[in-house]
Design a protein around this motif. Structure first.
Motif, short mmCIF file in Angstrom:
data_model
loop_
_atom_site.label_atom_id
_atom_site.label_comp_id
_atom_site.label_asym_id
_atom_site.label_seq_id
_atom_site.Cartn_x
_atom_site.Cartn_y
_atom_site.Cartn_z
N LEU A 61 0.84 -1.19 0.00
CA LEU A 61 0.00 0.00 0.00
C LEU A 61 0.88 1.25 0.00
CD1 LEU A 61 -2.71 -1.08 2.59
CD2 LEU A 61 -2.70 -1.37 0.10
N ALA A 62 0.40 2.26 -0.68
CA ALA A 62 1.15 3.51 -0.82
C ALA A 62 1.06 4.34 0.46
CB ALA A 62 0.61 4.31 -1.99
N ALA A 63 2.20 4.74 0.96
CA ALA A 63 2.25 5.66 2.10
C ALA A 63 2.17 7.09 1.55
CB ALA A 63 3.53 5.46 2.89
N GLY A 64 1.87 8.03 2.43
CA GLY A 64 1.93 9.43 2.07
C GLY A 64 0.63 10.09 1.70
N ARG A 65 -0.41 9.32 1.47
CA ARG A 65 -1.71 9.92 1.14
C ARG A 65 -2.62 9.93 2.36
NH1 ARG A 65 -5.99 7.88 -3.39
NH2 ARG A 65 -7.55 9.48 -3.02
N TYR A 66 -2.86 8.76 2.92
CA TYR A 66 -3.74 8.65 4.09
C TYR A 66 -2.94 8.54 5.38
CZ TYR A 66 -7.18 7.62 0.51
OH TYR A 66 -7.98 7.68 -0.60
N TRP A 67 -1.73 8.05 5.28
CA TRP A 67 -0.89 7.82 6.44
C TRP A 67 0.56 7.65 6.01
CZ3 TRP A 67 0.91 3.32 4.68
CH2 TRP A 67 0.05 2.46 4.00
N ALA A 76 18.78 6.35 15.61
CA ALA A 76 19.36 5.07 15.19
C ALA A 76 18.25 4.05 14.96
CB ALA A 76 20.33 4.56 16.25
N GLY A 77 18.23 3.45 13.79
CA GLY A 77 17.28 2.40 13.49
C GLY A 77 15.90 2.86 13.07
N LEU A 78 15.66 4.17 13.01
CA LEU A 78 14.35 4.67 12.60
C LEU A 78 14.26 4.70 11.08
CD1 LEU A 78 13.74 7.71 14.98
CD2 LEU A 78 13.14 5.31 15.32
N ARG A 79 13.12 4.29 10.55
CA ARG A 79 12.86 4.35 9.11
C ARG A 79 11.49 4.99 8.92
NH1 ARG A 79 14.16 -1.94 8.22
NH2 ARG A 79 16.34 -1.88 8.81
N TYR A 80 11.42 5.93 8.02
CA TYR A 80 10.17 6.64 7.79
C TYR A 80 9.68 6.40 6.36
CZ TYR A 80 6.70 10.33 8.30
OH TYR A 80 5.53 11.02 8.39
N ALA A 81 8.46 5.94 6.23
CA ALA A 81 7.85 5.71 4.92
C ALA A 81 6.78 6.76 4.69
CB ALA A 81 7.25 4.30 4.86
N PRO A 95 -0.10 10.55 10.78
CA PRO A 95 -0.65 11.40 9.73
C PRO A 95 0.42 11.69 8.67
CG PRO A 95 -1.15 12.30 11.90
CD PRO A 95 -0.18 11.18 12.10
N PRO A 96 0.03 11.80 7.41
CA PRO A 96 1.02 12.12 6.37
C PRO A 96 1.67 13.47 6.65
CG PRO A 96 -1.13 11.62 5.40
CD PRO A 96 -1.31 11.67 6.88
N ASP A 97 2.98 13.52 6.49
CA ASP A 97 3.72 14.76 6.73
C ASP A 97 4.95 14.78 5.84
OD1 ASP A 97 5.04 17.01 7.60
OD2 ASP A 97 5.24 16.35 9.67
N PRO A 98 4.87 15.47 4.69
CA PRO A 98 6.01 15.48 3.78
C PRO A 98 7.25 16.15 4.36
CG PRO A 98 4.30 16.98 3.02
CD PRO A 98 3.75 16.24 4.21
N ASP A 99 7.08 16.95 5.41
CA ASP A 99 8.21 17.64 6.03
C ASP A 99 8.74 16.93 7.27
OD1 ASP A 99 8.05 19.69 4.12
OD2 ASP A 99 6.45 20.66 5.25
N SER A 100 8.26 15.72 7.51
CA SER A 100 8.65 14.99 8.72
C SER A 100 10.15 14.72 8.72
CB SER A 100 7.88 13.68 8.82
OG SER A 100 8.21 13.04 10.02
N ARG A 101 10.77 14.86 9.89
CA ARG A 101 12.21 14.64 10.04
C ARG A 101 12.48 13.79 11.27
NH1 ARG A 101 11.95 16.09 5.57
NH2 ARG A 101 12.66 18.02 4.67
#
Length: 158
Positions: free
Chosen positions: A36-42, A94-99, A84-90
């Motif tokens: 499933l595509a991330a970034g639209r709903y979550w 260590a070990g964190l992955r963001y989709a 929630p989708p957040d294109p500016d998320s930062r």
């Protein structure tokens, strides 16, 4: 989870598929996992399982809202928190992955596990997600606890 809420969860999740009808049909046939595509709903923040399980436990506190959808990958030893989708998320650590937008997430149906993926908190279909600030605080607290529980030198190459 009631039949009504898992049905809403199916609708909510499958909306992120290229073809929601095919996604639901595949789940119904027991074919297991959908990309499933991330970034639209979550979006999904994936963390190492020890950290994620402890953070999720901290989020199940009286007075806090019920945690948002949370997925465990027992093969990869990771826990995914739906945000929630957040294109500016930062998210940094260590070990964190963001989709986010442009990423795909492997997801089983909300009503049963599939191979190594299982919902710890299945989506109820209401659109409720983890609050980023609350999740960050829980992850920080969990990370501090894990640091205290890990003996000095553990995990270092000998």
């Amino acid at each position: 989870m009631t039949d009504v809420s898992w049905e809403r969860g199916v609708e909510w999740l499958s909306a992120a598929a290229k073809d929601p009808r095919v996604c639901k049909r595949d789940w119904d046939r027991g074919e297991g996992i959908a990309l499933l595509a991330a970034g639209r709903y979550w979006d999904v923040l994936s963390v190492p399982d020890r950290l994620g399980l402890l953070a999720l436990d901290l989020l199940w506190q009286p007075g806090l809202p019920v945690p948002g959808p949370t997925l465990v990958d027992t093969a990869a030893h990771r826990v995914g928190f739906f945000l929630p989708p957040d294109p500016d998320s930062r998210w940094v650590g260590a070990g964190l992955r963001y989709a986010g937008r442009g990423s795909w997430v492997a997801v089983p149906p909300p009503y049963r596990p599939s191979r190594f993926l299982e919902w710890l908190v299945p989506p109820a279909g209401t659109g409720a997600l983890h609050a980023p600030v609350t999740l960050e605080l829980a992850l920080r607290q969990a990370n501090g606890t894990l640091a205290l529980l890990t003996p000095p030198g553990a995990g270092e190459a000998e």
